[in-house]
Design a protein around this motif. Structure first.
Motif, short mmCIF file in Angstrom:
data_model
loop_
_atom_site.label_atom_id
_atom_site.label_comp_id
_atom_site.label_asym_id
_atom_site.label_seq_id
_atom_site.Cartn_x
_atom_site.Cartn_y
_atom_site.Cartn_z
N THR A 1 0.84 -1.21 0.00
CA THR A 1 0.00 0.00 0.00
C THR A 1 0.87 1.25 0.00
OG1 THR A 1 -1.79 -1.16 1.13
CG2 THR A 1 -1.81 1.25 1.25
N ALA A 2 1.95 1.25 0.77
CA ALA A 2 2.85 2.41 0.80
C ALA A 2 3.45 2.65 -0.58
CB ALA A 2 3.95 2.21 1.84
N ALA A 3 3.87 1.60 -1.26
CA ALA A 3 4.46 1.73 -2.60
C ALA A 3 3.44 2.30 -3.59
CB ALA A 3 4.99 0.38 -3.09
N ARG A 4 2.23 1.78 -3.57
CA ARG A 4 1.19 2.27 -4.51
C ARG A 4 0.81 3.72 -4.19
NH1 ARG A 4 -0.26 -1.75 -7.64
NH2 ARG A 4 0.07 -3.86 -6.96
N ARG B 1 9.28 5.05 -16.35
CA ARG B 1 8.61 3.88 -15.82
C ARG B 1 9.10 3.62 -14.40
NH1 ARG B 1 9.23 -1.28 -14.86
NH2 ARG B 1 7.52 -2.71 -15.23
N VAL B 2 8.17 3.34 -13.50
CA VAL B 2 8.50 3.08 -12.10
C VAL B 2 8.12 1.64 -11.79
CG1 VAL B 2 7.99 3.68 -9.72
CG2 VAL B 2 8.15 5.48 -11.45
N SER B 3 9.05 0.91 -11.21
CA SER B 3 8.78 -0.46 -10.81
C SER B 3 8.20 -0.46 -9.40
CB SER B 3 10.06 -1.29 -10.84
OG SER B 3 9.81 -2.55 -10.25
N ILE B 4 6.90 -0.69 -9.32
CA ILE B 4 6.24 -0.72 -8.01
C ILE B 4 6.77 -1.89 -7.19
CG2 ILE B 4 4.03 -1.06 -6.83
CD1 ILE B 4 2.72 0.63 -8.93
N SER B 5 7.09 -2.99 -7.83
CA SER B 5 7.59 -4.15 -7.06
C SER B 5 8.95 -3.83 -6.44
CB SER B 5 7.66 -5.40 -7.94
OG SER B 5 8.58 -5.22 -8.98
N GLU B 6 9.82 -3.09 -7.14
CA GLU B 6 11.11 -2.69 -6.55
C GLU B 6 10.90 -1.73 -5.39
OE1 GLU B 6 14.14 -1.28 -9.21
OE2 GLU B 6 13.63 -2.82 -10.70
N LEU B 7 9.98 -0.79 -5.57
CA LEU B 7 9.68 0.16 -4.50
C LEU B 7 9.11 -0.58 -3.29
CD1 LEU B 7 9.45 3.04 -3.41
CD2 LEU B 7 7.29 3.27 -4.67
N ARG B 8 8.21 -1.53 -3.54
CA ARG B 8 7.64 -2.33 -2.45
C ARG B 8 8.72 -3.10 -1.72
NH1 ARG B 8 4.42 -5.95 -5.12
NH2 ARG B 8 6.29 -7.21 -5.24
N ASP C 1 11.93 -2.32 -1.51
CA ASP C 1 12.73 -1.35 -0.75
C ASP C 1 12.01 -0.94 0.52
OD1 ASP C 1 14.76 -1.39 -2.63
OD2 ASP C 1 14.12 0.45 -3.64
N LEU C 2 10.70 -0.73 0.43
CA LEU C 2 9.91 -0.35 1.60
C LEU C 2 9.85 -1.50 2.61
CD1 LEU C 2 7.03 1.59 -0.16
CD2 LEU C 2 8.63 2.55 1.51
N THR C 3 9.74 -2.72 2.12
CA THR C 3 9.75 -3.88 3.01
C THR C 3 11.05 -3.93 3.80
OG1 THR C 3 8.29 -5.12 1.55
CG2 THR C 3 9.59 -6.40 3.11
N GLY C 4 12.18 -3.67 3.12
CA GLY C 4 13.47 -3.62 3.80
C GLY C 4 13.52 -2.52 4.86
N LEU C 5 12.98 -1.35 4.52
CA LEU C 5 12.92 -0.24 5.47
C LEU C 5 12.10 -0.64 6.69
CD1 LEU C 5 13.28 2.82 6.25
CD2 LEU C 5 11.17 3.22 4.98
N LEU D 1 12.13 7.30 3.84
CA LEU D 1 10.93 7.18 3.01
C LEU D 1 10.99 8.15 1.84
CD1 LEU D 1 8.24 5.64 2.92
CD2 LEU D 1 7.24 7.48 4.27
N MET D 2 11.41 9.39 2.12
CA MET D 2 11.51 10.38 1.05
C MET D 2 12.60 10.02 0.04
SD MET D 2 9.15 12.55 1.34
CE MET D 2 8.08 11.30 2.04
N LEU D 3 13.71 9.46 0.52
CA LEU D 3 14.77 9.02 -0.39
C LEU D 3 14.27 7.91 -1.31
CD1 LEU D 3 17.92 9.06 1.93
CD2 LEU D 3 17.46 10.56 -0.03
N LEU D 4 13.49 6.98 -0.73
CA LEU D 4 12.92 5.91 -1.57
C LEU D 4 11.93 6.50 -2.58
CD1 LEU D 4 12.31 3.00 0.96
CD2 LEU D 4 14.01 3.12 -0.88
N ALA D 5 11.13 7.45 -2.15
CA ALA D 5 10.16 8.07 -3.06
C ALA D 5 10.87 8.78 -4.20
CB ALA D 5 9.27 9.05 -2.28
N MET D 6 11.97 9.48 -3.88
CA MET D 6 12.71 10.18 -4.95
C MET D 6 13.37 9.18 -5.88
SD MET D 6 14.35 13.55 -3.18
CE MET D 6 14.96 12.79 -1.68
#
Length: 190
Positions: A136-139, A150-157, A159-163, A184-189
């Motif tokens: 949900t955070a990634a989406r 193009r943004v890979s939501i699975s990669e973002l997810r 990274d967030l899981t690791g955080l 969180l902001m670094l991951l978003a950027m």
């Protein structure tokens, strides 16, 4: 950059921000927003009430800084989630501890506005982070962003899981919220 600087130096805009901030803060007893003296203000001069206090950057050691930080954080949440209008530059030099225990806010050249949809999205993001719901955070971060690539939501997810896993098992009091927000902001950027 030039437009941003001109916007911060536009005292008519700042006076408007002050009036709106005073309106949204009516009834909040522990905060003082100075009043604009219209007859003594113009595009190049802004005259406000004098606030007699100590900047947060120079607070004495005996002041309960944790209690003050909690008040400021609560105020920030109210501004963002309830008002949709917030002070965009709340650094310690712009906040004063007044002699009566209340605090005053200065410098309204930079304020932000959030639509109801933006506030709802931030609520969803906050809940996703609190629940460590990386999907949900990634989406939600994806919806907030405006990337042309193009943004890979699975990669973002992932990274967030690791955080989130770095903070598993910690009490909320033991988590450095500033650090989590920065990550969180670094991951978003990214």
């Amino acid at each position: 950059f030039e437009l941003a600087i001109q916007g911060e130096l536009d005292f008519m805009k700042e006076a408007g921000n002050l009036r709106e901030f005073r309106r949204t803060h009516q009834g909040r007893e522990d905060i003082v927003v100075p009043m604009v003296h219209e007859a003594l203000s113009s595009a190049t001069v802004l005259t406000l009430d004098f606030l007699d206090g100590t900047p947060f950057s120079h607070l004495p050691a005996e002041v309960d800084k944790k209690k003050i930080a909690e008040r400021i954080l609560r105020e920030g949440f109210d501004e963002i989630f309830l008002d949709g209008f917030f002070h965009g530059d709340p650094h310690p030099g712009n906040i004063l501890l007044l002699k009566d225990g209340r605090y005053g806010i200065l410098d309204f050249g930079l304020c932000g506005r959030l639509t109801p949809q933006m506030r709802e999205t931030l609520v969803v993001l906050s809940l996703a982070v609190a629940l460590k719901d990386a999907d949900t955070a990634a989406r939600t971060l994806y919806r907030l962003g405006q990337s042309d690539a193009r943004v890979s939501i699975s990669e973002l997810r992932d990274d967030l899981t690791g955080l989130f896993h770095r903070y598993v098992g910690q009490n909320i009091q033991d988590v450095d919220a500033t650090l989590v927000l920065q990550e969180l902001m670094l991951l978003a950027m990214k």
